[in-house]
Design an enzyme around this catalytic site. Structure first.
Site, mmCIF file in Angstrom:
data_model
loop_
_atom_site.group_PDB
_atom_site.id
_atom_site.type_symbol
_atom_site.label_atom_id
_atom_site.label_comp_id
_atom_site.label_asym_id
_atom_site.label_seq_id
_atom_site.Cartn_x
_atom_site.Cartn_y
_atom_site.Cartn_z
ATOM 1 N N LYS A 121 0.858 -1.183 0.000
ATOM 2 C CA LYS A 121 0.000 0.000 0.000
ATOM 3 C C LYS A 121 0.891 1.229 0.000
ATOM 4 C CE LYS A 121 -4.488 0.608 0.087
ATOM 5 N NZ LYS A 121 -5.511 -0.325 -0.423
HETATM 6 P P1 NAD Z 1 -12.982 7.582 -3.130
HETATM 7 O O1 NAD Z 1 -12.036 8.688 -2.792
HETATM 8 O O2 NAD Z 1 -13.345 7.330 -4.540
HETATM 9 O O3 NAD Z 1 -14.352 7.767 -2.309
HETATM 10 C C1 NAD Z 1 -14.372 7.931 -0.914
HETATM 11 C C2 NAD Z 1 -15.768 8.398 -0.492
HETATM 12 O O4 NAD Z 1 -15.756 8.577 0.930
HETATM 13 C C3 NAD Z 1 -16.172 9.753 -1.068
HETATM 14 O O5 NAD Z 1 -17.583 9.820 -1.188
HETATM 15 C C4 NAD Z 1 -15.693 10.731 0.008
HETATM 16 O O6 NAD Z 1 -16.405 11.965 -0.005
HETATM 17 C C5 NAD Z 1 -15.982 9.940 1.271
HETATM 18 N N1 NAD Z 1 -15.084 10.301 2.361
HETATM 19 C C6 NAD Z 1 -13.770 10.654 2.283
HETATM 20 N N2 NAD Z 1 -13.307 10.983 3.510
HETATM 21 C C7 NAD Z 1 -14.343 10.799 4.365
HETATM 22 C C8 NAD Z 1 -14.489 10.996 5.751
HETATM 23 N N3 NAD Z 1 -13.474 11.439 6.511
HETATM 24 N N4 NAD Z 1 -15.707 10.720 6.313
HETATM 25 C C9 NAD Z 1 -16.746 10.292 5.569
HETATM 26 N N5 NAD Z 1 -16.650 10.106 4.220
HETATM 27 C C10 NAD Z 1 -15.476 10.367 3.636
HETATM 28 O O7 NAD Z 1 -12.320 6.287 -2.453
HETATM 29 P P2 NAD Z 1 -12.617 4.758 -2.819
HETATM 30 O O8 NAD Z 1 -11.586 4.307 -3.780
HETATM 31 O O9 NAD Z 1 -14.053 4.573 -3.095
HETATM 32 O O10 NAD Z 1 -12.227 4.071 -1.420
HETATM 33 C C11 NAD Z 1 -13.140 3.983 -0.341
HETATM 34 C C12 NAD Z 1 -12.692 2.869 0.595
HETATM 35 O O11 NAD Z 1 -12.683 1.628 -0.136
HETATM 36 C C13 NAD Z 1 -11.298 3.011 1.183
HETATM 37 O O12 NAD Z 1 -11.286 2.443 2.465
HETATM 38 C C14 NAD Z 1 -10.443 2.158 0.245
HETATM 39 O O13 NAD Z 1 -9.258 1.710 0.872
HETATM 40 C C15 NAD Z 1 -11.403 1.024 -0.028
HETATM 41 N N6 NAD Z 1 -11.119 0.252 -1.256
HETATM 42 C C16 NAD Z 1 -11.057 0.868 -2.468
HETATM 43 C C17 NAD Z 1 -10.843 0.085 -3.620
HETATM 44 C C18 NAD Z 1 -10.837 0.696 -5.005
HETATM 45 O O14 NAD Z 1 -10.789 -0.083 -5.970
HETATM 46 N N7 NAD Z 1 -10.903 2.014 -5.169
HETATM 47 C C19 NAD Z 1 -10.666 -1.293 -3.510
HETATM 48 C C20 NAD Z 1 -10.756 -1.893 -2.253
HETATM 49 C C21 NAD Z 1 -10.992 -1.109 -1.132
#
Ligand code: NAD
Length: 431
Positions: A121
């Site tokens: 990561k």
């Molecule tokens: P992203 O940045 O696309 O979206 C994040 C969302 O959460 C947005 O709506 C944002 O406004 C909101 N957010 C951000 N900070 C926040 C806070 N402090 N409180 C409440 N809401 C908040 O990110 P993503 O890629 O969708 O990732 C979200 C989660 O999923 C993370 O934990 C990431 O590690 C996990 N994840 C992502 C992927 C991927 O393929 N992108 C894969 C596996 C896991």
């Protein structure tokens, strides 16, 4: 120490990555290792990252006169299984402990899915919403230069995560390729289709979350069609989860972003929500739905709750109020240890992050294969291969849970850690 030897325990408190999130990842590992009777030297190896890189670099803002110092990280937890794989997040609170915990979870996740990767990561400690696209590009290119010797298609392959997207991946791929002197699409996944990205990657994590929810509903005898789903976070994971679940007949009653949540018990019109978000860079001002906070969203009346924003959302304070029967962890680490115990005692069925959100790295694996072969698979092929692997993993983990009489998180950990332990045992210790 020989292969069968024991390990001297190291106090994790003395280590640079010791933070609450790291402690959560280690506590999960310790509980699993104890239950499995894991060989002690392997257990101790898995508690710490194999390689942890910390970088700092100067970056010039658009006004040209201000220069800031930026901190970045890249952690490779385990190189036993193949190259390492894991996202890069841009977040003001990111630190070495958070990135280490996320790298550990990536190791278990890849092993559960039988993918030939160890976990990694990365992170850059910035609030991406405070920078212009030009500034983000300069930060990304400099961060890539700083870690260029430790990434690569055979070495360590980044992907998008919180606060990063396909554009950031394109800048990483371009910076890496410029340094090598030729195009290297396999250095990242989650990149745009035009430069070797995979069809279906953008929605893959959400599609995997929905696949697990459908399987969990079947397992518990709950109807999926018409089920009420609340989704915290409307980004890459939460947005895709909501849209795909709605397209299959579920009712999305609430979604949120960092500032606002919206709730409509009759079900939200997601096309309108998506258009509003694109136009206004968020949910602020969305008409015709009740406003709720991110904490209130967790306690709304619903059948399925999907935390898909950030870590530490379901805590001692919020777990008691959850009304859902299923919690599907789209985000990494959304549930604290205390909340996990509370939800478990209340009989709430938790689909753990290392299984629920594994669809992202699975299609990243497909993208990596396509990039190495300079070949494009069709979208149908990507989606059906993803669903088939997700369903297989769900069945497998439920089987372990039933056999060992444990919950799904422990079962998923037993499967992931068990596969890695066996690979480590086979490879032995060098020299
Ligand atoms: P992203 O940045 O696309 O979206 C994040 C969302 O959460 C947005 O709506 C944002 O406004 C909101 N957010 C951000 N900070 C926040 C806070 N402090 N409180 C409440 N809401 C908040 O990110 P993503 O890629 O969708 O990732 C979200 C989660 O999923 C993370 O934990 C990431 O590690 C996990 N994840 C992502 C992927 C991927 O393929 N992108 C894969 C596996 C896991």
């Amino acid at each position: 120490m020989n292969d069968e030897g024991s390990a001297a325990a190291t106090s994790t408190r003395e280590l640079e990555w010791d933070t609450p999130m790291y402690r959560l990842a280690v506590a999960q590992l310790d509980a699993t290792a104890e239950r499995m009777g894991l060989q002690e030297n392997i257990w101790h190896r898995l508690r710490t990252p194999q390689r942890a890189h910390v970088v700092s670099f100067p970056f010039r803002k658009d006004n040209y006169t201000t220069v800031e110092t930026v901190f970045g990280y890249r952690v490779q937890h385990l190189t036993t299984m193949g190259p390492t794989k894991g996202g890069i997040r841009y977040d003001a609170d990111v630190d070495l402990g958070e990135v280490t915990a996320l790298a550990m979870w990536m190791s278990w996740k890849c092993a559960i899915m039988n993918l030939p990767f160890g976990g990694a990561k990365g992170g850059v400690r910035i609030n991406p919403r405070e920078y212009s696209p030009g500034e983000l590009q300069r930060i990304t290119r400099r961060y890539t230069s700083e870690i260029i010797d430790v990434i690569g298609p055979d070495r360590d392959i980044p992907a998008p995560d919180l606060g990063t997207d396909e554009q950031v991946m394109a800048w990483i791929m371009d910076t890496y390729s410029q340094q090598k002197g030729y195009s290297v699409p396999g250095v990242v996944t989650g990149k745009p289709i035009e430069i070797g990205g995979s069809l279906g990657r953008k929605e893959a994590t959400g599609r995997g979350v929905v696949s697990c929810i459908v399987d969990a509903c079947r397992h518990l005898g709950i109807g999926f069609e018409g089920a009420r789903i609340a989704v915290q976070g409307f980004g890459q994971v939460g947005g895709a989860t909501a849209r795909i679940a709605a397209s299959l007949g579920a009712r999305i009653v609430a979604v949120s972003d960092i500032k606002n949540g919206i709730y409509d018990p009759r079900g939200l019109d997601l096309a309108r929500v998506t258009a509003h978000t694109a136009e206004n860079r968020g949910l602020e001002g969305f008409p015709g739905a009740d406003r709720v906070s991110n904490t209130e969203l967790l306690a709304l009346p619903c059948d399925i709750l999907v935390p898909a924003a950030i870590q530490n959302q379901l805590t001692e304070k919020t777990a008691d109020r959850v009304q859902a029967r299923i919690v599907a962890e789209g985000a990494n680490g959304p549930t604290t240890l205390e909340a996990d115990a509370i939800l478990d005692a209340r009989g709430i069925f938790i689909i753990p992050d290392i299984l629920a959100n594994a669809g992202g790295v699975t299609v990243s694996y497909f993208e990596w294969l396509q990039s190495l072969q300079h070949f494009l698979w069709g979208e149908e092929e990507v989606n059906s291969k993803l669903i088939s692997l997700m369903q297989g993993a769900f069945r497998d983990v439920v089987g372990v849970a039933e056999q060992s009489r444990v919950n799904l998180r422990t079962a998923a950990m037993i499967r992931g850690v068990g596969r890695i332990a066996e690979a480590k045992r086979r490879r032995g210790i060098f020299p």
